[in-house]
Design a protein around this motif. Structure first.
Motif, PDB file in Angstrom:
ATOM      1  N   MET A   1      55.906  11.468  53.172  1.00 42.92           N
ATOM      2  CA  MET A   1      56.549  10.179  52.972  1.00 42.92           C
ATOM      3  C   MET A   1      57.253   9.769  54.261  1.00 42.92           C
ATOM      4  O   MET A   1      57.861  10.584  54.937  1.00 42.92           O
ATOM      5  CB  MET A   1      57.535  10.270  51.821  1.00 42.92           C
ATOM      6  N   THR A   2      57.202   8.500  54.608  1.00 44.08           N
ATOM      7  CA  THR A   2      57.843   7.963  55.798  1.00 44.08           C
ATOM      8  C   THR A   2      59.322   7.748  55.519  1.00 44.08           C
ATOM      9  O   THR A   2      59.700   7.272  54.458  1.00 44.08           O
ATOM     10  CB  THR A   2      57.187   6.626  56.190  1.00 44.08           C
ATOM     11  N   SER A   3      60.170   8.113  56.480  1.00 42.81           N
ATOM     12  CA  SER A   3      61.606   7.933  56.300  1.00 42.81           C
ATOM     13  C   SER A   3      61.953   6.447  56.310  1.00 42.81           C
ATOM     14  O   SER A   3      61.216   5.615  56.831  1.00 42.81           O
ATOM     15  CB  SER A   3      62.368   8.658  57.408  1.00 42.81           C
ATOM     16  N   THR A   4      63.114   6.128  55.728  1.00 43.08           N
ATOM     17  CA  THR A   4      63.558   4.730  55.668  1.00 43.08           C
ATOM     18  C   THR A   4      63.667   4.106  57.050  1.00 43.08           C
ATOM     19  O   THR A   4      63.176   3.000  57.257  1.00 43.08           O
ATOM     20  CB  THR A   4      64.876   4.625  54.889  1.00 43.08           C
ATOM     21  N   PRO A   5      64.312   4.791  58.048  1.00 46.14           N
ATOM     22  CA  PRO A   5      64.367   4.157  59.380  1.00 46.14           C
ATOM     23  C   PRO A   5      62.982   3.848  59.941  1.00 46.14           C
ATOM     24  O   PRO A   5      62.777   2.809  60.547  1.00 46.14           O
ATOM     25  CB  PRO A   5      65.109   5.181  60.231  1.00 46.14           C
ATOM     26  N   SER A   6      62.009   4.733  59.706  1.00 49.91           N
ATOM     27  CA  SER A   6      60.661   4.483  60.205  1.00 49.91           C
ATOM     28  C   SER A   6      60.010   3.312  59.491  1.00 49.91           C
ATOM     29  O   SER A   6      59.255   2.562  60.089  1.00 49.91           O
ATOM     30  CB  SER A   6      59.792   5.730  60.062  1.00 49.91           C
ATOM     31  N   ARG A   7      60.300   3.142  58.211  1.00 53.05           N
ATOM     32  CA  ARG A   7      59.745   2.006  57.468  1.00 53.05           C
ATOM     33  C   ARG A   7      60.411   0.707  57.891  1.00 53.05           C
ATOM     34  O   ARG A   7      59.797  -0.352  57.862  1.00 53.05           O
ATOM     35  CB  ARG A   7      59.918   2.210  55.965  1.00 53.05           C
ATOM     36  N   LEU A   8      61.672   0.780  58.284  1.00 52.26           N
ATOM     37  CA  LEU A   8      62.404  -0.425  58.678  1.00 52.26           C
ATOM     38  C   LEU A   8      62.142  -0.823  60.131  1.00 52.26           C
ATOM     39  O   LEU A   8      62.334  -1.987  60.490  1.00 52.26           O
ATOM     40  CB  LEU A   8      63.900  -0.233  58.456  1.00 52.26           C
ATOM     41  N   ALA A   9      61.705   0.110  60.957  1.00 45.55           N
ATOM     42  CA  ALA A   9      61.489  -0.178  62.380  1.00 45.55           C
ATOM     43  C   ALA A   9      60.541  -1.351  62.601  1.00 45.55           C
ATOM     44  O   ALA A   9      60.852  -2.244  63.397  1.00 45.55           O
ATOM     45  CB  ALA A   9      61.017   1.066  63.119  1.00 45.55           C
ATOM     46  N   PRO A  10      59.394  -1.415  61.924  1.00 47.28           N
ATOM     47  CA  PRO A  10      58.506  -2.568  62.151  1.00 47.28           C
ATOM     48  C   PRO A  10      59.121  -3.877  61.681  1.00 47.28           C
ATOM     49  O   PRO A  10      58.955  -4.910  62.337  1.00 47.28           O
ATOM     50  CB  PRO A  10      57.255  -2.243  61.339  1.00 47.28           C
ATOM     51  N   LEU A  11      59.847  -3.845  60.572  1.00 44.88           N
ATOM     52  CA  LEU A  11      60.452  -5.068  60.065  1.00 44.88           C
ATOM     53  C   LEU A  11      61.558  -5.556  60.992  1.00 44.88           C
ATOM     54  O   LEU A  11      61.704  -6.758  61.222  1.00 44.88           O
ATOM     55  CB  LEU A  11      60.981  -4.847  58.650  1.00 44.88           C
ATOM     56  N   GLY A  12      62.330  -4.619  61.535  1.00 49.06           N
ATOM     57  CA  GLY A  12      63.370  -4.992  62.497  1.00 49.06           C
ATOM     58  C   GLY A  12      62.773  -5.587  63.756  1.00 49.06           C
ATOM     59  O   GLY A  12      63.257  -6.602  64.266  1.00 49.06           O
ATOM     60  N   LEU A  13      61.713  -4.954  64.254  1.00 47.71           N
ATOM     61  CA  LEU A  13      61.043  -5.463  65.449  1.00 47.71           C
ATOM     62  C   LEU A  13      60.465  -6.849  65.176  1.00 47.71           C
ATOM     63  O   LEU A  13      60.627  -7.766  65.998  1.00 47.71           O
ATOM     64  CB  LEU A  13      59.934  -4.499  65.891  1.00 47.71           C
ATOM     65  N   ALA A  14      59.837  -7.017  64.029  1.00 47.16           N
ATOM     66  CA  ALA A  14      59.286  -8.325  63.671  1.00 47.16           C
ATOM     67  C   ALA A  14      60.394  -9.370  63.582  1.00 47.16           C
ATOM     68  O   ALA A  14      60.221 -10.507  64.029  1.00 47.16           O
ATOM     69  CB  ALA A  14      58.512  -8.232  62.359  1.00 47.16           C
ATOM     70  N   ALA A  15      61.532  -8.982  63.035  1.00 49.98           N
ATOM     71  CA  ALA A  15      62.655  -9.923  62.909  1.00 49.98           C
ATOM     72  C   ALA A  15      63.178 -10.344  64.273  1.00 49.98           C
ATOM     73  O   ALA A  15      63.409 -11.534  64.524  1.00 49.98           O
ATOM     74  CB  ALA A  15      63.774  -9.298  62.076  1.00 49.98           C
ATOM     75  N   VAL A  16      63.356  -9.385  65.176  1.00 48.52           N
ATOM     76  CA  VAL A  16      63.842  -9.703  66.525  1.00 48.52           C
ATOM     77  C   VAL A  16      62.876 -10.642  67.229  1.00 48.52           C
ATOM     78  O   VAL A  16      63.277 -11.672  67.793  1.00 48.52           O
ATOM     79  CB  VAL A  16      64.066  -8.414  67.350  1.00 48.52           C
ATOM     80  N   LEU A  17      61.605 -10.322  67.176  1.00 50.11           N
ATOM     81  CA  LEU A  17      60.595 -11.165  67.822  1.00 50.11           C
ATOM     82  C   LEU A  17      60.537 -12.551  67.182  1.00 50.11           C
ATOM     83  O   LEU A  17      60.443 -13.568  67.885  1.00 50.11           O
ATOM     84  CB  LEU A  17      59.221 -10.498  67.742  1.00 50.11           C
ATOM     85  N   GLY A  18      60.592 -12.590  65.868  1.00 54.56           N
ATOM     86  CA  GLY A  18      60.522 -13.871  65.175  1.00 54.56           C
ATOM     87  C   GLY A  18      61.708 -14.772  65.495  1.00 54.56           C
ATOM     88  O   GLY A  18      61.535 -15.965  65.755  1.00 54.56           O
TER      89      GLY A  18
END
Length: 124
Positions: A1-18
């Motif tokens: 199972m992927t840890s929560t920080p690892s699951r949130l990393a793409p969403l955070g990156l997408a948010a910053v870029l967006g």
């Protein structure tokens, strides 16, 4: 199972870029001054184009099927805009100690952004 920080990393990156992409399109005047003069055409076109690319990278990172490619494109984007950050630091050298310090302190921040994007790519 992927840890929560690892699951949130793409969403955070997408948010910053967006958010940054949206700001490039919504308030382009601030970003126009970051465009190096040696680039052809006018600064506004480059500002809008970079905003569109940031939003496209955000969308690609947000979707699991395109995340690897989007994260790699994001890392390349962070490297590509570095000359604009250097230009800002040089331009702000005469604006007082606080602004000069902020402008130069921003330069090394590109490294963790690139690392973040590459981490998202590896984990996709």
């Amino acid at each position: 199972m992927t840890s929560t920080p690892s699951r949130l990393a793409p969403l955070g990156l997408a948010a910053v870029l967006g958010v940054m992409g949206f700001l490039h399109v919504r308030t382009p005047k601030h970003f126009d001054s970051l465009i190096p003069e040696r680039l052809p055409g006018d600064a506004r076109t480059w500002t809008y184009a970079s905003g569109v690319v940031e939003v496209a990278c955000a969308a690609a990172v947000a979707v699991p099927a395109t995340r690897r490619a989007g994260a790699l494109a994001s890392a390349a984007l962070f490297v590509a805009v570095f000359p604009g950050n250097v230009k800002m630091a040089r331009d702000w050298s005469g604006r007082g100690t606080t602004l000069r310090t902020l402008a130069y302190a921003r330069l090394p921040l590109q490294v963790p952004l690139v690392q973040w994007a590459l981490k998202v790519r590896r984990e996709a």
